[in-house]
Design a protein around this motif. Structure first.
Motif, short mmCIF file in Angstrom:
data_model
loop_
_atom_site.label_atom_id
_atom_site.label_comp_id
_atom_site.label_asym_id
_atom_site.label_seq_id
_atom_site.Cartn_x
_atom_site.Cartn_y
_atom_site.Cartn_z
N CYS A 1 9.08 0.20 -3.30
CA CYS A 1 9.43 -1.09 -3.89
C CYS A 1 10.52 -0.93 -4.94
N ALA B 1 10.46 -5.72 -7.99
CA ALA B 1 9.20 -6.04 -7.31
C ALA B 1 8.01 -5.43 -8.03
N GLY C 1 5.23 -7.71 -9.57
CA GLY C 1 3.91 -7.58 -8.96
C GLY C 1 2.83 -7.28 -9.99
N SER D 1 2.96 -6.05 -5.72
CA SER D 1 4.33 -5.54 -5.64
C SER D 1 4.80 -5.44 -4.20
N ILE E 1 5.61 -8.88 -2.67
CA ILE E 1 6.91 -9.37 -3.12
C ILE E 1 8.03 -8.59 -2.45
N TRP E 2 7.88 -7.26 -2.38
CA TRP E 2 8.94 -6.43 -1.82
C TRP E 2 9.19 -6.75 -0.34
N ILE F 1 11.45 -9.65 -0.25
CA ILE F 1 12.80 -9.24 -0.67
C ILE F 1 13.49 -8.49 0.46
#
Length: 477
Positions: free
Chosen positions: A279, A283, A287, A348, A351-352, A355
């Motif tokens: 990550c 992130a 996170g 995390s 979210i990653w 992304i």
């Protein structure tokens, strides 16, 4: 009976109106239609930042009025020459039969500048520890309204004798995103640093803002769709954006939590060992903060935890939009995860993955038609969101020169108490500047803030204790 925070009201010393100087050229456009990127944020609360500058040599407010205010005012006027739409006005919302909204500038338009003095404790206000948000509000200027229109930006300077200076700015989000705001801020600060003799000179390395709305392609008719959405929401009385607002609670506090490079490396190693995902620092910080807030809120809120962030779309659309474009150019990204399984690591990774998916061509605008309504759904669910970014470099951008102590000692996005957002910036603490890191501002009710702080302390302790055993579990919601 619980006592509220001790509020130190500011004393207003002077109010003036600062117009672009010199006035913009006759050929410059006097109206800028809001694009679909702008319309996403039409009803959002304004973005409010506070910049705290150490200045123990400043004897009193009269000293500031005499020595610093003239240059401050004139450098603002010179910066507004380049960014003159900021001196314009914007309609207050969208009405049924009104023309599509636009930023309108007329010769003589201005930005209101307020100068005030405060007896509050400067060092305390500029700290990382929890501070009552009610103490920060007097440092923030409101956006003046004029009938059915309102100003775009307002500025306030508050003097703390023998301690420092605070500059507060309030910006309507529909006019500019963080990148455009920092472009203006860098230009203003660069002019200010030139001093009395050179303040009207051309700023070295200055890139003028681009106002041409033609660079924003809208083949899917998103602008008209968003205008219809706003009108429907107004007609239905939708107030869901208010569900994020904590400003009415007397116990809301704002605190800063620092994710140093070392801490982020340890967290990254743990996440990779547990999930195989590598990550980004962004992130990881988001996170961890998301998981901490969800735990701090306790039971309730359903089985799904929600997180929202924005991505810069200038390089992601086709054709790309020039980096100097002035306005909003952000895409909304939505993340969901099971609440009962949420840890700093799992948050995390969630979210990653979003992304990483943005690398796909056209992915940033996929689902864009639902942005206006989706933001309100996330507000109703009290989703955690993000304001600011460490990539903006706001500390360096706000360097007003030696007489102000250079860079600010602290920057706060005070408006996060109204938007439920994490306030992200590069680490601005003097000892951290070379070592990097991310600072995260969080606004929560005091009891939740204590729970969040405990989560952060536990996370740091476990990462320190298990640096050689990366698979050890992290605190769970």
């Amino acid at each position: 009976m619980t006592l509220g925070p001790l509020i130190h009201p500011v004393t207003v010393l002077e109010q003036c109106h600062v117009s672009p100087s010199p006035a913009p050229a006759a050929g410059q456009p006097r109206s800028l239609p809001l694009t679909f990127f702008d319309l996403v944020f039409l009803d959002f609360p304004p973005v409010q930042r506070l910049f705290f500058y150490d200045n123990a040599d400043l004897r009193d407010a009269h000293d500031f009025l005499l020595r610093e205010l003239p240059l401050f005012r004139e450098s603002l006027a010179a910066a507004l020459h380049h960014f003159y739409p900021l001196a314009g006005t914007l309609p207050c919302g969208i009405r049924e039969r009104a023309s599509p909204p636009e930023v309108a500038y007329s010769d003589g338009d201005s930005v209101r500048l307020t100068v005030a003095v405060s007896s509050d404790e400067f060092q305390d206000l500029a700290g990382d520890h929890p501070r009552d948000t009610a103490r920060l509000r007097p440092l923030l200027p409101p956006l003046p309204k004029h009938g059915s229109s309102q100003d775009v930006v307002a500025v306030q300077v508050t003097v703390f004798p023998r301690a420092g200076i605070c500059v507060g700015t309030t910006l309507h989000h529909a006019v500019a995103d963080g990148s455009s705001y920092v472009h203006f801020l860098k230009t203003w600060a660069a002019i200010h640093r030139l001093g009395d003799e050179r303040r009207k000179a051309v700023v070295v390395d200055h890139t003028p803002p681009l106002f041409d709305r033609g660079v924003v392609q809208d083949s899917d008719g998103l602008r008209e769709a968003f205008i219809r959405d706003h009108r429907d929401l107004v007609e239905s009385g939708d107030k869901r954006l208010d569900d994020w607002d904590l400003s009415r609670r007397p116990d809301t506090v704002l605190a800063t939590f620092r994710f140093t490079d070392e801490l982020l490396r340890k967290l990254g190693r743990h996440v990779e060992a547990e999930t195989s995902a590598r990550c980004s620092p962004y992130a990881l910080a988001c996170g961890a903060a998301w998981a901490g807030i969800v735990r701090a809120r306790g039971v309730g809120g359903g089985d799904v935890a929600r997180f929202g962030f924005v991505t810069g779309c200038k390089p992601r659309v086709s054709p790309p939009i020039p980096s100097s474009y002035f306005g909003n150019c952000l895409g909304l990204c939505f993340v969901e995860a099971k609440r009962r399984h949420l840890t700093a690591a799992s948050a995390s990774v969630a979210i990653w993955r979003v992304i990483a998916g943005l690398a796909e061509q056209g992915r940033a605008l996929r689902g864009a038609r639902g942005w206006v309504r989706g933001a309100r759904e996330y507000a109703a669910a009290r989703a955690v969101t993000v304001a600011g970014s460490p990539k903006l470099g706001v500390y360096a951008a706000a360097d007003l020169g030696a007489t102000w102590g250079g860079r600010p000692r602290k920057v706060e996005i005070a408006s996060v108490e109204r938007t439920g957002a994490l306030a992200l910036a590069e680490s601005g603490r003097r000892g951290d500047r070379d070592g990097g890191g991310i600072e995260v501002g969080v606004a929560l009710p005091r009891a939740e803030m204590e729970a969040f702080r405990a989560f952060h302390v536990e996370l740091v302790r476990l990462l320190d204790a298990t640096s050689g055993d990366a698979a050890s579990p992290l605190p769970r919601v």
